[in-house]
Write an enzyme that holds these catalytic residues in place. Structure first.
Site, PDB file in Angstrom:
ATOM      1  N   ASP A  21      17.952  28.710 136.069  1.00  0.00           N
ATOM      2  CA  ASP A  21      18.782  28.955 134.897  1.00  0.00           C
ATOM      3  C   ASP A  21      20.126  29.587 135.252  1.00  0.00           C
ATOM      4  O   ASP A  21      20.371  29.980 136.407  1.00  0.00           O
ATOM      5  CB  ASP A  21      18.018  29.842 133.892  1.00  0.00           C
ATOM      6  CG  ASP A  21      17.342  31.045 134.548  1.00  0.00           C
ATOM      7  OD1 ASP A  21      17.683  31.374 135.692  1.00  0.00           O
ATOM      8  OD2 ASP A  21      16.474  31.651 133.913  1.00  0.00           O
ATOM      9  N   ASN A  61       8.802  39.208 127.204  1.00  0.00           N
ATOM     10  CA  ASN A  61       8.226  38.507 126.041  1.00  0.00           C
ATOM     11  C   ASN A  61       7.503  37.224 126.462  1.00  0.00           C
ATOM     12  O   ASN A  61       7.220  36.365 125.634  1.00  0.00           O
ATOM     13  CB  ASN A  61       9.323  38.178 125.019  1.00  0.00           C
ATOM     14  CG  ASN A  61      10.408  37.277 125.593  1.00  0.00           C
ATOM     15  OD1 ASN A  61      10.324  36.850 126.743  1.00  0.00           O
ATOM     16  ND2 ASN A  61      11.429  36.989 124.808  1.00  0.00           N
TER      17      ASN A  61
HETATM   18  C1  GLP Z   1      15.720  36.697 133.228  1.00  0.00           C
HETATM   19  C2  GLP Z   1      15.560  35.405 134.015  1.00  0.00           C
HETATM   20  C3  GLP Z   1      14.101  35.112 134.285  1.00  0.00           C
HETATM   21  C4  GLP Z   1      13.443  36.347 134.858  1.00  0.00           C
HETATM   22  C5  GLP Z   1      13.492  37.440 133.837  1.00  0.00           C
HETATM   23  C6  GLP Z   1      12.796  38.710 134.282  1.00  0.00           C
HETATM   24  O1  GLP Z   1      15.561  36.531 131.865  1.00  0.00           O
HETATM   25  N1  GLP Z   1      16.104  34.298 133.334  1.00  0.00           N
HETATM   26  O2  GLP Z   1      14.008  34.018 135.179  1.00  0.00           O
HETATM   27  O3  GLP Z   1      12.114  36.047 135.178  1.00  0.00           O
HETATM   28  O4  GLP Z   1      14.866  37.729 133.622  1.00  0.00           O
HETATM   29  O5  GLP Z   1      13.679  39.509 134.987  1.00  0.00           O
HETATM   30  P1  GLP Z   1      13.282  40.697 135.923  1.00  0.00           P
HETATM   31  O6  GLP Z   1      12.687  40.093 137.122  1.00  0.00           O
HETATM   32  O7  GLP Z   1      14.574  41.396 136.214  1.00  0.00           O
HETATM   33  O8  GLP Z   1      12.324  41.544 135.149  1.00  0.00           O
END
Ligand code: GLP
Length: 249
Positions: A67, A135
């Protein structure tokens, strides 16, 4: 789903890097689906160490990322292009042209999405790495996204904007939209490796593993995947039933 419980973030990262390195060692021209967020940073550090010590080369792999935010220049230090470069690509021997990340810039974002889907067909993934949103989102597929989704533009939920604001100096700067690989493509990877660390992920982990397979929890789709490995640290796994934990590695 195979569940592996790690003592802590460090051990989770070591296990994850080991799984990724094994895929590349067995298939030097593997296609890796990669993820951003704070969770995979430790695994990327390990992979860089493996590369530096001569254990593994990434010179033949291709990568496709999950993404990207809409509207952030690639040089913006909050963009996922920048993140990947700073946390992995600039330290390993992957050729620049083998790196593929969705493009959240330009006037025709729908065309960017369609082009990315064409690209994904050319690069079927041997492994897809995933983090987990608080979520239950995967990539930026928020709750309610159809499982049959392709690359698309997402309006980020308030929760995701709030969760991700910790990484921005001004919370107002968090983009409200992103472009993400769809759930359909995520599931087409041969192997899916999801990492989760910390108590703030415990509810989402519970829903993913023990909840119904439902579009309300996008990660629950992994219950249907034939080779999904979840590497969870103890805090992230803390709400799972004892019966589930007993069966974990
Ligand atoms: C973002 C990314 C996800 C990721 C999520 C969790 O929203 N698009 O791919 O898994 O964050 O992030 P973190 O690993 O910082 O908790």
């Amino acid at each position: 789903m195979k569940i592996v419980i790690a003592e802590n973030y460090t051990q989770m990262s070591e296990i994850a890097a080991g799984i990724i390195a094994k895929v590349v060692l067995e298939k030097p021209d593997a296609v890796l689906g990669l993820a951003t967020g704070t969770t995979p940073i430790g695994a990327y550090k390990r992979l860089i160490e493996y590369y530096r010590s001569g254990l593994v080369s990434f010179s033949k792999i291709n990568t496709v990322n999950l993404d990207e935010y809409v509207g952030l220049d690639f040089e913006n230090d909050q963009s996922y292009h920048y993140f990947m470069n700073e946390n992995l690509f600039k330290f390993i021997d992957i050729p620049k042209e083998n790196v593929h990340i969705p493009n959240g810039l330009g006037k025709d974002l729908k065309a960017n999405c369609d082009n990315y889907d064409v690209l994904l067909k050319t690069y079927p993934r041997d492994l897809q790495l995933l983090g987990l949103g608080g979520n239950g989102h995967i990539g930026f597929n928020e709750p309610g996204t159809p499982f049959k989704s392709y690359t698309h533009i997402v309006d980020l939920t308030e929760r995701t904007i709030k969760d991700n604001s910790r990484l921005f100096s001004d919370p107002k700067d968090v983009p409200k939209q992103a472009i993400t690989m769809g759930i359909m493509e995520i599931c087409r990877a041969k192997k899916v490796l999801l990492l989760a660390s910390g108590a703030n992920k415990a509810d989402a982990v519970f829903d993913m593993v023990q909840g119904d397979v439902s579009e309300n929890c996008p990660a629950s789709v992994l219950q249907l995947h034939s080779d999904a490995i979840l590497v969870l640290d103890k805090d992230a796994a803390s709400k799972l039933d004892k019966g589930v934990l007993d069966q974990a590695v």
